[in-house]
Design a protein around this motif. Structure first.
Motif, mmCIF file in Angstrom:
data_model
loop_
_atom_site.group_PDB
_atom_site.id
_atom_site.type_symbol
_atom_site.label_atom_id
_atom_site.label_comp_id
_atom_site.label_asym_id
_atom_site.label_seq_id
_atom_site.Cartn_x
_atom_site.Cartn_y
_atom_site.Cartn_z
ATOM 1 N N ASP A 90 36.303 17.469 -85.037
ATOM 2 C CA ASP A 90 35.460 17.061 -86.111
ATOM 3 C C ASP A 90 35.017 18.591 -87.000
ATOM 4 O O ASP A 90 34.841 18.495 -88.194
ATOM 5 N N ALA A 91 34.902 19.621 -86.305
ATOM 6 C CA ALA A 91 34.663 20.896 -86.886
ATOM 7 C C ALA A 91 35.529 21.289 -87.677
ATOM 8 O O ALA A 91 35.302 21.970 -88.787
ATOM 9 N N ASP A 92 36.814 21.098 -87.590
ATOM 10 C CA ASP A 92 38.023 21.912 -88.226
ATOM 11 C C ASP A 92 37.883 20.825 -89.692
ATOM 12 O O ASP A 92 37.935 21.145 -90.695
ATOM 13 N N ILE A 93 37.670 19.551 -89.712
ATOM 14 C CA ILE A 93 37.605 18.585 -90.669
ATOM 15 C C ILE A 93 36.262 18.997 -91.512
ATOM 16 O O ILE A 93 36.283 19.143 -92.716
ATOM 17 N N ALA A 94 35.211 19.218 -90.750
ATOM 18 C CA ALA A 94 33.832 19.743 -91.602
ATOM 19 C C ALA A 94 33.991 21.277 -92.339
ATOM 20 O O ALA A 94 33.849 21.167 -93.333
ATOM 21 N N LYS A 95 34.860 21.909 -91.631
ATOM 22 C CA LYS A 95 35.258 23.324 -92.485
ATOM 23 C C LYS A 95 35.988 22.985 -93.651
ATOM 24 O O LYS A 95 36.049 23.462 -94.658
ATOM 25 N N GLN A 96 36.948 22.062 -93.573
ATOM 26 C CA GLN A 96 38.147 21.686 -94.769
ATOM 27 C C GLN A 96 36.883 21.437 -96.053
ATOM 28 O O GLN A 96 37.099 21.453 -97.159
ATOM 29 N N TYR A 97 36.062 20.313 -95.581
ATOM 30 C CA TYR A 97 35.037 19.910 -96.534
ATOM 31 C C TYR A 97 34.006 21.025 -97.175
ATOM 32 O O TYR A 97 33.868 21.280 -98.284
ATOM 33 N N ALA A 98 33.643 22.032 -96.211
ATOM 34 C CA ALA A 98 32.897 22.946 -96.832
ATOM 35 C C ALA A 98 33.664 24.153 -97.621
ATOM 36 O O ALA A 98 33.101 24.409 -98.628
ATOM 37 N N LEU A 99 35.054 24.164 -97.422
ATOM 38 C CA LEU A 99 35.729 24.895 -98.034
ATOM 39 C C LEU A 99 36.097 24.206 -99.600
ATOM 40 O O LEU A 99 35.936 24.972 -100.635
ATOM 41 N N SER A 100 35.898 23.009 -99.485
ATOM 42 C CA SER A 100 36.370 22.114 -100.806
ATOM 43 C C SER A 100 35.046 22.452 -101.737
ATOM 44 O O SER A 100 35.226 22.260 -102.863
ATOM 45 N N GLN A 101 33.797 22.633 -101.133
ATOM 46 C CA GLN A 101 32.703 22.765 -101.827
ATOM 47 C C GLN A 101 32.492 24.419 -102.211
ATOM 48 O O GLN A 101 31.236 24.655 -102.615
ATOM 49 N N GLY A 102 33.336 25.090 -102.013
ATOM 50 C CA GLY A 102 33.314 26.593 -102.459
ATOM 51 C C GLY A 102 32.939 27.599 -101.284
ATOM 52 O O GLY A 102 32.489 28.809 -101.902
ATOM 53 N N ILE A 103 32.869 27.261 -100.198
ATOM 54 C CA ILE A 103 32.200 28.275 -99.249
ATOM 55 C C ILE A 103 33.408 29.015 -98.580
ATOM 56 O O ILE A 103 34.632 28.411 -98.452
ATOM 57 N N PRO A 104 33.525 30.352 -98.606
ATOM 58 C CA PRO A 104 34.619 31.044 -98.144
ATOM 59 C C PRO A 104 34.716 31.061 -96.726
ATOM 60 O O PRO A 104 34.045 30.653 -96.019
ATOM 61 N N ASP A 105 36.147 31.156 -96.453
ATOM 62 C CA ASP A 105 36.773 30.622 -95.288
ATOM 63 C C ASP A 105 35.908 31.705 -94.103
ATOM 64 O O ASP A 105 35.681 31.397 -92.971
ATOM 65 N N THR A 106 35.790 33.144 -94.314
ATOM 66 C CA THR A 106 35.099 33.796 -93.617
ATOM 67 C C THR A 106 33.541 33.654 -93.280
ATOM 68 O O THR A 106 33.206 34.195 -92.269
ATOM 69 N N ASP A 107 33.128 32.735 -93.949
ATOM 70 C CA ASP A 107 31.577 32.597 -93.680
ATOM 71 C C ASP A 107 31.666 31.210 -93.113
ATOM 72 O O ASP A 107 30.434 30.712 -92.972
ATOM 73 N N ILE A 108 32.739 30.458 -92.663
ATOM 74 C CA ILE A 108 32.746 29.317 -91.727
ATOM 75 C C ILE A 108 33.019 29.339 -90.361
ATOM 76 O O ILE A 108 34.195 29.640 -90.239
ATOM 77 N N LEU A 109 32.268 29.300 -89.540
ATOM 78 C CA LEU A 109 32.800 29.385 -88.237
ATOM 79 C C LEU A 109 32.881 27.889 -87.536
ATOM 80 O O LEU A 109 31.962 27.221 -87.912
ATOM 81 N N THR A 110 33.856 27.733 -86.597
ATOM 82 C CA THR A 110 33.995 26.377 -85.863
ATOM 83 C C THR A 110 33.816 26.353 -84.510
ATOM 84 O O THR A 110 34.348 27.065 -83.586
ATOM 85 N N GLU A 111 32.923 25.113 -83.786
ATOM 86 C CA GLU A 111 32.902 24.943 -82.642
ATOM 87 C C GLU A 111 33.712 23.597 -82.393
ATOM 88 O O GLU A 111 33.293 22.583 -82.725
ATOM 89 N N THR A 112 34.788 23.707 -81.627
ATOM 90 C CA THR A 112 35.541 22.584 -81.654
ATOM 91 C C THR A 112 35.734 21.607 -80.463
ATOM 92 O O THR A 112 36.724 21.140 -80.403
ATOM 93 N N THR A 113 34.864 22.116 -79.395
ATOM 94 C CA THR A 113 35.283 21.329 -78.229
ATOM 95 C C THR A 113 34.174 20.218 -77.691
ATOM 96 O O THR A 113 34.037 19.616 -76.928
ATOM 97 N N SER A 114 32.691 20.358 -78.454
ATOM 98 C CA SER A 114 31.751 19.525 -78.126
ATOM 99 C C SER A 114 31.912 18.218 -78.433
ATOM 100 O O SER A 114 32.599 17.703 -79.231
ATOM 101 N N THR A 115 31.173 17.303 -77.626
ATOM 102 C CA THR A 115 31.020 15.981 -77.745
ATOM 103 C C THR A 115 29.627 15.387 -78.031
ATOM 104 O O THR A 115 29.397 14.321 -78.229
ATOM 105 N N ILE A 116 28.631 16.306 -77.442
ATOM 106 C CA ILE A 116 27.442 15.813 -77.407
ATOM 107 C C ILE A 116 26.484 16.895 -77.944
ATOM 108 O O ILE A 116 26.946 18.228 -78.061
#
Length: 196
Positions: A90-116
């Motif tokens: 979900d985090a990787d998909i969220a990052k793609q959305y944030a990138l599409s809104q103009g946020i630089p890749d270097t300013d988006i960190l992903t936490e990719t293992t949580s479920t709760i």
């Protein structure tokens, strides 16, 4: 029998009163926006479907983006692991959305293992520690904020609350089940803290 009945009624009244007090506390806190200058915004996860963020998650990300653009934070952490039937977190998909809104890749960190929620925050704290970040704005839906802030503080995050102003949970039909769920988990977590 009368004595037992009175005791039983007393217990029921205490339980109902306790639930009502916690419900009022959750609802009252949901309206508070404590946002202040912080290192990062932690955007708590929600569902994604077929590679797209859900409407609920989209509103959370939009609010995180607004905080970023307004200068409250310099980085975003998007959270969420791989859901059923998905190949991406979900985090990787969220990052793609944030990138599409103009946020630089270097300013988006992903936490990719949580479920709760608790894992969202525990894992985000690890990311913060690795990068030397100390303070965070927690972003989620209003009724989620009371529990989220308690969890954040318990994992050692210096946190403030900033609920989404555009939550998808706006009708009574959607708010009541969400509130009931939050009461259950919030009260359960508070009792868990007492006995652990």
């Amino acid at each position: 029998m009368r004595r037992r009945t009175k005791i039983l009624i007393g217990i029921v009244v205490i339980i109902i009163s306790y639930i009502i007090i916690n419900a009022i506390s959750i609802c009252s806190f949901s309206t508070k926006d404590q946002k202040c200058k912080s290192d990062i915004a932690i955007i708590l996860g929600a569902a994604t479907y077929n590679g797209e963020v859900s409407p609920v998650y989209q509103e959370r990300i939009n609010h995180g983006i607004a905080l970023y653009k307004e200068g409250y934070v310099e980085k975003l952490i998007v959270t969420g692991g791989v859901g059923n039937g998905s190949n991406e977190s979900d985090a990787d998909i969220a990052k793609q959305y944030a990138l599409s809104q103009g946020i630089p890749d270097t300013d988006i960190l992903t936490e990719t293992t949580s479920t709760i929620t608790q894992e969202n925050l525990e894992n985000s704290k690890e990311i913060m520690d690795k990068n030397g970040y100390k303070t965070a704005i927690i972003v989620s839906d209003p009724l989620h904020m009371k529990r989220a802030i308690l969890l954040a503080k318990d994992v050692g995050i210096i946190a403030c609350s900033s609920p989404t102003p555009t939550s998808k949970y706006i009708s009574l039909k959607t708010q009541i089940p969400f509130l009931a769920r939050e009461i259950f988990f919030y009260v359960g977590y508070k009792w868990h803290r007492i006995f652990n």
